[in-house]
Design a protein around this motif. Structure first.
Motif, mmCIF file in Angstrom:
data_model
loop_
_atom_site.group_PDB
_atom_site.id
_atom_site.type_symbol
_atom_site.label_atom_id
_atom_site.label_comp_id
_atom_site.label_asym_id
_atom_site.label_seq_id
_atom_site.Cartn_x
_atom_site.Cartn_y
_atom_site.Cartn_z
ATOM 1 N N LEU A 59 125.996 96.204 96.889
ATOM 2 C CA LEU A 59 126.819 97.149 96.133
ATOM 3 C C LEU A 59 127.649 97.970 97.107
ATOM 4 O O LEU A 59 127.279 98.142 98.269
ATOM 5 N N THR A 60 128.731 98.510 96.606
ATOM 6 C CA THR A 60 129.586 99.357 97.433
ATOM 7 C C THR A 60 129.223 100.806 97.153
ATOM 8 O O THR A 60 129.161 101.233 95.989
ATOM 9 N N ASN A 61 129.018 101.581 98.239
ATOM 10 C CA ASN A 61 128.660 102.986 98.049
ATOM 11 C C ASN A 61 129.909 103.822 97.830
ATOM 12 O O ASN A 61 131.031 103.312 97.799
ATOM 13 N N ILE A 62 129.745 105.121 97.702
ATOM 14 C CA ILE A 62 130.875 106.002 97.371
ATOM 15 C C ILE A 62 131.876 106.108 98.523
ATOM 16 O O ILE A 62 133.002 106.538 98.317
ATOM 17 N N TYR A 63 131.503 105.671 99.725
ATOM 18 C CA TYR A 63 132.404 105.716 100.873
ATOM 19 C C TYR A 63 133.099 104.377 101.108
ATOM 20 O O TYR A 63 133.821 104.205 102.077
ATOM 21 N N GLY A 64 132.829 103.396 100.251
ATOM 22 C CA GLY A 64 133.471 102.102 100.371
ATOM 23 C C GLY A 64 132.725 101.118 101.252
ATOM 24 O O GLY A 64 133.226 100.027 101.504
ATOM 25 N N HIS A 65 131.547 101.494 101.736
ATOM 26 C CA HIS A 65 130.746 100.586 102.560
ATOM 27 C C HIS A 65 129.815 99.756 101.673
ATOM 28 O O HIS A 65 129.329 100.228 100.655
ATOM 29 N N GLU A 66 129.596 98.555 102.133
ATOM 30 C CA GLU A 66 128.712 97.672 101.373
ATOM 31 C C GLU A 66 127.253 97.950 101.750
ATOM 32 O O GLU A 66 126.918 98.056 102.920
ATOM 33 N N VAL A 67 126.410 98.101 100.726
ATOM 34 C CA VAL A 67 124.979 98.354 100.917
ATOM 35 C C VAL A 67 124.213 97.165 100.345
ATOM 36 O O VAL A 67 124.458 96.751 99.220
ATOM 37 N N THR A 68 123.286 96.635 101.155
ATOM 38 C CA THR A 68 122.474 95.504 100.707
ATOM 39 C C THR A 68 121.074 96.000 100.399
ATOM 40 O O THR A 68 120.474 96.722 101.192
ATOM 41 N N PHE A 69 120.580 95.635 99.232
ATOM 42 C CA PHE A 69 119.191 95.913 98.876
ATOM 43 C C PHE A 69 118.375 94.721 99.374
ATOM 44 O O PHE A 69 118.436 93.645 98.767
ATOM 45 N N PRO A 70 117.621 94.892 100.457
ATOM 46 C CA PRO A 70 116.961 93.735 101.092
ATOM 47 C C PRO A 70 115.745 93.237 100.308
ATOM 48 O O PRO A 70 114.597 93.468 100.678
ATOM 49 N N LEU A 71 115.999 92.568 99.214
ATOM 50 C CA LEU A 71 114.910 92.027 98.411
ATOM 51 C C LEU A 71 114.222 90.867 99.116
ATOM 52 O O LEU A 71 113.103 90.506 98.763
ATOM 53 N N GLY A 72 114.879 90.312 100.123
ATOM 54 C CA GLY A 72 114.264 89.240 100.887
ATOM 55 C C GLY A 72 113.006 89.710 101.608
ATOM 56 O O GLY A 72 112.019 88.976 101.696
ATOM 57 N N ASP A 73 113.024 90.946 102.110
ATOM 58 C CA ASP A 73 111.835 91.487 102.760
ATOM 59 C C ASP A 73 110.695 91.641 101.750
ATOM 60 O O ASP A 73 109.540 91.343 102.055
ATOM 61 N N LEU A 74 111.035 92.110 100.568
ATOM 62 C CA LEU A 74 110.032 92.243 99.512
ATOM 63 C C LEU A 74 109.493 90.868 99.120
ATOM 64 O O LEU A 74 108.282 90.685 98.980
ATOM 65 N N LEU A 75 110.384 89.907 98.963
ATOM 66 C CA LEU A 75 109.975 88.553 98.621
ATOM 67 C C LEU A 75 109.073 87.969 99.711
ATOM 68 O O LEU A 75 108.050 87.347 99.418
ATOM 69 N N SER A 76 109.420 88.194 100.961
ATOM 70 C CA SER A 76 108.591 87.705 102.068
ATOM 71 C C SER A 76 107.212 88.342 102.049
ATOM 72 O O SER A 76 106.205 87.671 102.278
ATOM 73 N N VAL A 78 105.626 89.579 99.402
ATOM 74 C CA VAL A 78 104.886 89.059 98.247
ATOM 75 C C VAL A 78 104.380 87.652 98.540
ATOM 76 O O VAL A 78 103.218 87.325 98.254
ATOM 77 N N ILE A 79 105.216 86.821 99.138
ATOM 78 C CA ILE A 79 104.796 85.459 99.476
ATOM 79 C C ILE A 79 103.660 85.495 100.496
ATOM 80 O O ILE A 79 102.684 84.752 100.381
ATOM 81 N N ALA A 80 103.757 86.375 101.491
ATOM 82 C CA ALA A 80 102.697 86.482 102.500
ATOM 83 C C ALA A 80 101.387 86.936 101.864
ATOM 84 O O ALA A 80 100.315 86.399 102.173
ATOM 85 N N PHE A 81 101.467 87.920 100.951
ATOM 86 C CA PHE A 81 100.260 88.389 100.272
ATOM 87 C C PHE A 81 99.634 87.274 99.448
ATOM 88 O O PHE A 81 98.425 87.045 99.506
ATOM 89 N N LEU A 82 100.454 86.573 98.680
ATOM 90 C CA LEU A 82 99.935 85.486 97.859
ATOM 91 C C LEU A 82 99.366 84.364 98.722
ATOM 92 O O LEU A 82 98.355 83.755 98.363
ATOM 93 N N ALA A 83 99.983 84.118 99.860
ATOM 94 C CA ALA A 83 99.474 83.086 100.764
ATOM 95 C C ALA A 83 98.108 83.484 101.312
ATOM 96 O O ALA A 83 97.182 82.675 101.356
ATOM 97 N N VAL A 84 97.969 84.725 101.719
ATOM 98 C CA VAL A 84 96.671 85.205 102.224
ATOM 99 C C VAL A 84 95.628 85.134 101.121
ATOM 100 O O VAL A 84 94.505 84.662 101.334
ATOM 101 N N ALA A 85 95.970 85.594 99.919
ATOM 102 C CA ALA A 85 95.020 85.558 98.804
ATOM 103 C C ALA A 85 94.632 84.118 98.472
ATOM 104 O O ALA A 85 93.462 83.833 98.204
ATOM 105 N N LEU A 86 95.592 83.213 98.516
ATOM 106 C CA LEU A 86 95.328 81.804 98.245
ATOM 107 C C LEU A 86 94.370 81.213 99.275
ATOM 108 O O LEU A 86 93.400 80.540 98.923
ATOM 109 N N VAL A 87 94.621 81.495 100.543
ATOM 110 C CA VAL A 87 93.754 80.982 101.606
ATOM 111 C C VAL A 87 92.357 81.560 101.484
ATOM 112 O O VAL A 87 91.360 80.834 101.561
ATOM 113 N N VAL A 88 92.250 82.860 101.261
ATOM 114 C CA VAL A 88 90.939 83.500 101.137
ATOM 115 C C VAL A 88 90.174 82.899 99.968
ATOM 116 O O VAL A 88 88.981 82.594 100.088
#
Length: 136
Positions: A59-76, A78-88
């Motif tokens: 999204l573009t902020n009020i100053y015209g700069h583009e801001v990225t919401f890093p959902l990839g970190d959240l996805l990573s 969640v995947i890591a947590f599920l992977a650990v839970a799966l292995v355990v």
């Protein structure tokens, strides 16, 4: 003062907790190794590892700069947590539960004797008293 501390330390719960923390830290290394050597490469087949932080809405902020919401970190995460839970679960919990079931099956079955309730006992006493009084 020291007696109270000694009693606190000597309690079974504190010792059990200390053992659990030590075993847990060693166990963490095993789980992390399994996730890092097996699960993470499998995830890497579908996602580029370096690009996860840049994944998400922009999204573009009020100053015209583009801001990225890093959902990839959240996805990573969640995947890591599920992977650990799966292995355990599949490597440790499931085999341990199967082992416990087999151990329980080897033990002889305990027949639990159910004691009569107070009402049932009173009914039996009443019936016995009636039988004795009618027999005279």
């Amino acid at each position: 003062m020291f007696k109270g501390f000694r009693d606190f330390i000597a309690q079974g719960n504190v010792i059990d907790l200390a053992v659990a923390v030590v075993i847990g830290s060693a166990f963490t290394a095993i789980v992390n190794a399994v996730v890092a050597s097996v699960i993470t490469p499998l995830v890497g087949l579908f996602f580029e590892a370096d690009a996860t932080g840049e994944f998400g809405p922009k999204l573009t902020n009020i100053y015209g700069h583009e801001v990225t919401f890093p959902l990839g970190d959240l996805l990573s995460a969640v995947i890591a947590f599920l992977a650990v839970a799966l292995v355990v679960y599949f490597v440790f919990v499931l085999p341990m539960n199967k082992w416990k079931e087999r151990q329980a099956a080897r033990q002889p079955a305990v027949v639990e004797v159910i004691a009569p309730t107070e009402t049932e006992l009173l009914v039996e006493i009443r019936d016995l008293l009636r039988e004795n009084s009618s027999a005279r």
